[in-house]
Design a protein around this motif. Structure first.
Motif, PDB file in Angstrom:
ATOM      1  N   GLY A  42     -13.113  18.962 -12.720  1.00 19.65           N
ATOM      2  CA  GLY A  42     -13.993  20.073 -12.407  1.00 19.65           C
ATOM      3  C   GLY A  42     -15.437  19.617 -12.362  1.00 19.65           C
ATOM      4  N   GLN A  43     -16.331  20.555 -12.555  1.00 18.14           N
ATOM      5  CA  GLN A  43     -17.753  20.251 -12.431  1.00 18.14           C
ATOM      6  C   GLN A  43     -18.305  19.769 -13.770  1.00 18.14           C
ATOM      7  OE1 GLN A  43     -19.814  23.544 -10.654  1.00 18.14           O
ATOM      8  NE2 GLN A  43     -18.480  23.605  -8.881  1.00 18.14           N
ATOM      9  N   VAL A  44     -18.100  18.501 -14.031  1.00 17.88           N
ATOM     10  CA  VAL A  44     -18.613  17.887 -15.256  1.00 17.88           C
ATOM     11  C   VAL A  44     -19.223  16.542 -14.913  1.00 17.88           C
ATOM     12  CG1 VAL A  44     -16.924  18.999 -16.757  1.00 17.88           C
ATOM     13  CG2 VAL A  44     -16.397  16.786 -15.751  1.00 17.88           C
ATOM     14  N   SER A  45     -20.116  16.087 -15.771  1.00 15.43           N
ATOM     15  CA  SER A  45     -20.660  14.752 -15.612  1.00 15.43           C
ATOM     16  C   SER A  45     -19.602  13.738 -16.025  1.00 15.43           C
ATOM     17  CB  SER A  45     -21.909  14.573 -16.475  1.00 15.43           C
ATOM     18  OG  SER A  45     -22.900  15.521 -16.109  1.00 15.43           O
ATOM     19  N   PRO A  46     -19.567  12.551 -15.399  1.00 15.34           N
ATOM     20  CA  PRO A  46     -18.543  11.558 -15.740  1.00 15.34           C
ATOM     21  C   PRO A  46     -18.498  11.221 -17.222  1.00 15.34           C
ATOM     22  CG  PRO A  46     -19.703  10.922 -13.747  1.00 15.34           C
ATOM     23  CD  PRO A  46     -20.439  12.108 -14.299  1.00 15.34           C
ATOM     24  N   GLU A  47     -19.663  11.207 -17.877  1.00  9.76           N
ATOM     25  CA  GLU A  47     -19.658  10.859 -19.295  1.00  9.76           C
ATOM     26  C   GLU A  47     -19.074  11.985 -20.164  1.00  9.76           C
ATOM     27  OE1 GLU A  47     -23.978  11.980 -18.184  1.00  9.76           O
ATOM     28  OE2 GLU A  47     -22.288  10.899 -17.316  1.00  9.76           O
ATOM     29  N   ASP A  48     -18.836  13.157 -19.562  1.00  8.49           N
ATOM     30  CA  ASP A  48     -18.280  14.283 -20.311  1.00  8.49           C
ATOM     31  C   ASP A  48     -16.823  14.563 -19.957  1.00  8.49           C
ATOM     32  OD1 ASP A  48     -20.701  14.750 -21.578  1.00  8.49           O
ATOM     33  OD2 ASP A  48     -21.425  16.045 -19.981  1.00  8.49           O
ATOM     34  N   ALA A  49     -16.185  13.659 -19.206  1.00  7.85           N
ATOM     35  CA  ALA A  49     -14.814  13.897 -18.746  1.00  7.85           C
ATOM     36  C   ALA A  49     -13.811  13.513 -19.831  1.00  7.85           C
ATOM     37  CB  ALA A  49     -14.549  13.135 -17.462  1.00  7.85           C
ATOM     38  N   HIS A  50     -13.823  14.244 -20.929  1.00 12.94           N
ATOM     39  CA  HIS A  50     -12.927  13.945 -22.053  1.00 12.94           C
ATOM     40  C   HIS A  50     -11.457  14.100 -21.679  1.00 12.94           C
ATOM     41  CE1 HIS A  50     -16.177  13.599 -25.010  1.00 12.94           C
ATOM     42  NE2 HIS A  50     -16.756  14.597 -24.378  1.00 12.94           N
ATOM     43  N   ASP A  51     -11.179  14.940 -20.696  1.00 19.77           N
ATOM     44  CA  ASP A  51      -9.781  15.169 -20.320  1.00 19.77           C
ATOM     45  C   ASP A  51      -9.175  14.005 -19.539  1.00 19.77           C
ATOM     46  OD1 ASP A  51     -11.383  15.578 -18.122  1.00 19.77           O
ATOM     47  OD2 ASP A  51     -10.473  17.476 -17.527  1.00 19.77           O
ATOM     48  N   GLN A  52      -9.964  12.965 -19.268  1.00 22.08           N
ATOM     49  CA  GLN A  52      -9.440  11.812 -18.541  1.00 22.08           C
ATOM     50  C   GLN A  52      -9.203  10.594 -19.434  1.00 22.08           C
ATOM     51  OE1 GLN A  52     -10.322  10.930 -14.662  1.00 22.08           O
ATOM     52  NE2 GLN A  52     -10.795  13.008 -14.064  1.00 22.08           N
ATOM     53  N   VAL A  53      -9.471  10.715 -20.730  1.00 23.93           N
ATOM     54  CA  VAL A  53      -9.215   9.611 -21.649  1.00 23.93           C
ATOM     55  C   VAL A  53      -7.727   9.249 -21.572  1.00 23.93           C
ATOM     56  CG1 VAL A  53      -9.172   8.926 -24.073  1.00 23.93           C
ATOM     57  CG2 VAL A  53     -11.128  10.207 -23.163  1.00 23.93           C
ATOM     58  N   SER A  94     -15.241  -3.602 -16.449  1.00 27.32           N
ATOM     59  CA  SER A  94     -14.908  -4.609 -17.458  1.00 27.32           C
ATOM     60  C   SER A  94     -16.122  -5.065 -18.246  1.00 27.32           C
ATOM     61  CB  SER A  94     -14.249  -5.822 -16.792  1.00 27.32           C
ATOM     62  OG  SER A  94     -13.049  -5.444 -16.150  1.00 27.32           O
ATOM     63  N   ASP A  95     -17.308  -4.740 -17.754  1.00 26.15           N
ATOM     64  CA  ASP A  95     -18.548  -5.089 -18.457  1.00 26.15           C
ATOM     65  C   ASP A  95     -18.853  -3.972 -19.454  1.00 26.15           C
ATOM     66  OD1 ASP A  95     -21.024  -5.794 -19.355  1.00 26.15           O
ATOM     67  OD2 ASP A  95     -21.969  -5.941 -17.377  1.00 26.15           O
ATOM     68  N   LEU A  96     -18.453  -4.185 -20.712  1.00 25.36           N
ATOM     69  CA  LEU A  96     -18.549  -3.117 -21.699  1.00 25.36           C
ATOM     70  C   LEU A  96     -19.980  -2.796 -22.109  1.00 25.36           C
ATOM     71  CD1 LEU A  96     -15.502  -4.003 -23.979  1.00 25.36           C
ATOM     72  CD2 LEU A  96     -15.613  -2.530 -21.951  1.00 25.36           C
ATOM     73  N   ASP A  97     -20.911  -3.621 -21.674  1.00 25.41           N
ATOM     74  CA  ASP A  97     -22.325  -3.344 -21.942  1.00 25.41           C
ATOM     75  C   ASP A  97     -23.092  -3.102 -20.641  1.00 25.41           C
ATOM     76  OD1 ASP A  97     -22.176  -3.756 -24.796  1.00 25.41           O
ATOM     77  OD2 ASP A  97     -21.984  -5.905 -24.366  1.00 25.41           O
ATOM     78  N   GLY A  98     -22.372  -2.924 -19.546  1.00 26.13           N
ATOM     79  CA  GLY A  98     -22.985  -2.802 -18.229  1.00 26.13           C
ATOM     80  C   GLY A  98     -23.350  -1.377 -17.858  1.00 26.13           C
ATOM     81  N   PRO A  99     -23.621  -1.149 -16.562  1.00 24.16           N
ATOM     82  CA  PRO A  99     -24.126   0.157 -16.103  1.00 24.16           C
ATOM     83  C   PRO A  99     -23.125   1.293 -16.236  1.00 24.16           C
ATOM     84  CG  PRO A  99     -23.686  -1.313 -14.250  1.00 24.16           C
ATOM     85  CD  PRO A  99     -23.596  -2.149 -15.480  1.00 24.16           C
ATOM     86  N   LEU A 100     -21.839   0.988 -16.337  1.00 27.82           N
ATOM     87  CA  LEU A 100     -20.844   2.052 -16.486  1.00 27.82           C
ATOM     88  C   LEU A 100     -20.394   2.228 -17.933  1.00 27.82           C
ATOM     89  CD1 LEU A 100     -18.519   1.517 -13.383  1.00 27.82           C
ATOM     90  CD2 LEU A 100     -20.630   2.850 -13.577  1.00 27.82           C
ATOM     91  N   ALA A 101     -21.069   1.554 -18.868  1.00 34.51           N
ATOM     92  CA  ALA A 101     -20.647   1.586 -20.270  1.00 34.51           C
ATOM     93  C   ALA A 101     -20.675   2.990 -20.859  1.00 34.51           C
ATOM     94  CB  ALA A 101     -21.530   0.656 -21.096  1.00 34.51           C
ATOM     95  N   ALA A 102     -21.558   3.849 -20.363  1.00 35.17           N
ATOM     96  CA  ALA A 102     -21.685   5.195 -20.929  1.00 35.17           C
ATOM     97  C   ALA A 102     -20.556   6.121 -20.497  1.00 35.17           C
ATOM     98  CB  ALA A 102     -23.027   5.811 -20.521  1.00 35.17           C
ATOM     99  N   LEU A 103     -19.824   5.731 -19.461  1.00 35.39           N
ATOM    100  CA  LEU A 103     -18.756   6.596 -18.974  1.00 35.39           C
ATOM    101  C   LEU A 103     -17.539   6.509 -19.885  1.00 35.39           C
ATOM    102  CD1 LEU A 103     -18.821   5.915 -15.125  1.00 35.39           C
ATOM    103  CD2 LEU A 103     -20.184   7.519 -16.467  1.00 35.39           C
ATOM    104  N   LEU A 104     -16.936   7.639 -20.126  1.00 33.18           N
ATOM    105  CA  LEU A 104     -15.691   7.650 -20.892  1.00 33.18           C
ATOM    106  C   LEU A 104     -14.587   6.970 -20.087  1.00 33.18           C
ATOM    107  CD1 LEU A 104     -15.617  11.279 -22.336  1.00 33.18           C
ATOM    108  CD2 LEU A 104     -15.881   9.165 -23.634  1.00 33.18           C
ATOM    109  N   PRO A 105     -13.601   6.374 -20.757  1.00 31.16           N
ATOM    110  CA  PRO A 105     -12.459   5.806 -20.032  1.00 31.16           C
ATOM    111  C   PRO A 105     -11.794   6.884 -19.181  1.00 31.16           C
ATOM    112  CG  PRO A 105     -12.423   5.129 -22.330  1.00 31.16           C
ATOM    113  CD  PRO A 105     -13.489   6.187 -22.213  1.00 31.16           C
TER     114      PRO A 105
END
Length: 244
Positions: free
Chosen positions: A99-110, A163-174
């Protein structure tokens, strides 16, 4: 098709009634193409096409749900009947699954807690839908002197960035749905490019960037026009342009 429009390139953009898809449709129309706005909702598609026509574009709506093979086949039939060919296919239609959420808030995709039905729905649209539409339109694309296919992927698709755990996508939830779907789409793009290069069909994927759209609840910092520009560039590549 009138003599006046017979020389125009014909482009189909899926999911084009809003967002990046609409932006791409607008820019392709501004380049003089006949643009078909693919939309699941006939009314929204017709409204978007009417607004783009009012701005001067040769734009028409096509009812197209990428997860419904019947609408895909009917869209191909209508394009063949009216135009006889297709020059550009932009596979833009896609869903986030959250739905309309920010990628870092997509808890339902863990991954450990994700709903499998969500994963199936996302893959059905973002991957299988692209195969369905592309295969239905290939006979029409083969009639074009310079056919181009553009798939809308995402920086989230990059295995290197993820795969870069400290890179630009690090803030996104799995993510077990959206991110893998876009990785699969990127891989699929390469496979189509391998198959179709002998036919002169250039197939590429683009990551438009973090664009301000409904899918991220308008948290993106790029404009729709900026996001659409890369799609249009790939849709208008010359014969010596890249593929895959």
């Amino acid at each position: 098709m009138s003599e006046q429009t017979a020389h125009r390139k014909v482009a189909l953009v899926t999911g084009a009634n809003k967002g990046i898809g609409r932006g791409a449709a607008e820019q392709l129309a501004a380049l003089g193409m006949t643009v078909l706005v693919g939309a699941r909702d006939p009314q929204r598609g017709a409204q978007a096409a009417a607004e783009l026509r009012a701005a001067g574009g040769d734009v028409h709506a096509v009812t197209l749900d990428v997860t419904d093979p019947a609408t895909v086949r009917e869209a191909a039939r209508q394009i063949e009947e009216r135009f006889g060919r297709l020059d550009v296919l932009v596979n833009n239609a896609g869903i986030s699954g959250s739905g309309q959420v920010s990628p870092e808030d997509a808890h339902d995709q863990v991954p450990s807690t994700v709903d499998l039905d969500m994963v199936r729905a996302v893959l059905e649209t973002n991957v299988l839908g692209v195969i369905s539409v592309t295969n239905a339109m290939l006979p029409l694309l083969r009639r074009s002197p310079a056919p181009r296919i553009v798939n809308v992927s995402s920086h989230a698709a990059s295995l290197a960035l993820n795969s870069d755990l400290d890179g630009p996508l690090a803030a996104l939830l799995p993510s077990a749905a959206y991110t893998p779907s876009k990785s699969a789409l990127t891989a699929l793009t390469v496979q189509y490019a391998k198959e179709l290069r002998k036919d002169g069909i250039l197939v590429n994927a683009a990551a438009p960037g973090f664009v301000d759209t409904d899918s991220n609840n308008h948290t993106g910092f790029l404009t729709i026009a900026q996001g659409a520009a890369v799609l249009v560039r790939l849709a208008t590549l010359g014969a010596d342009g890249p593929t895959g």
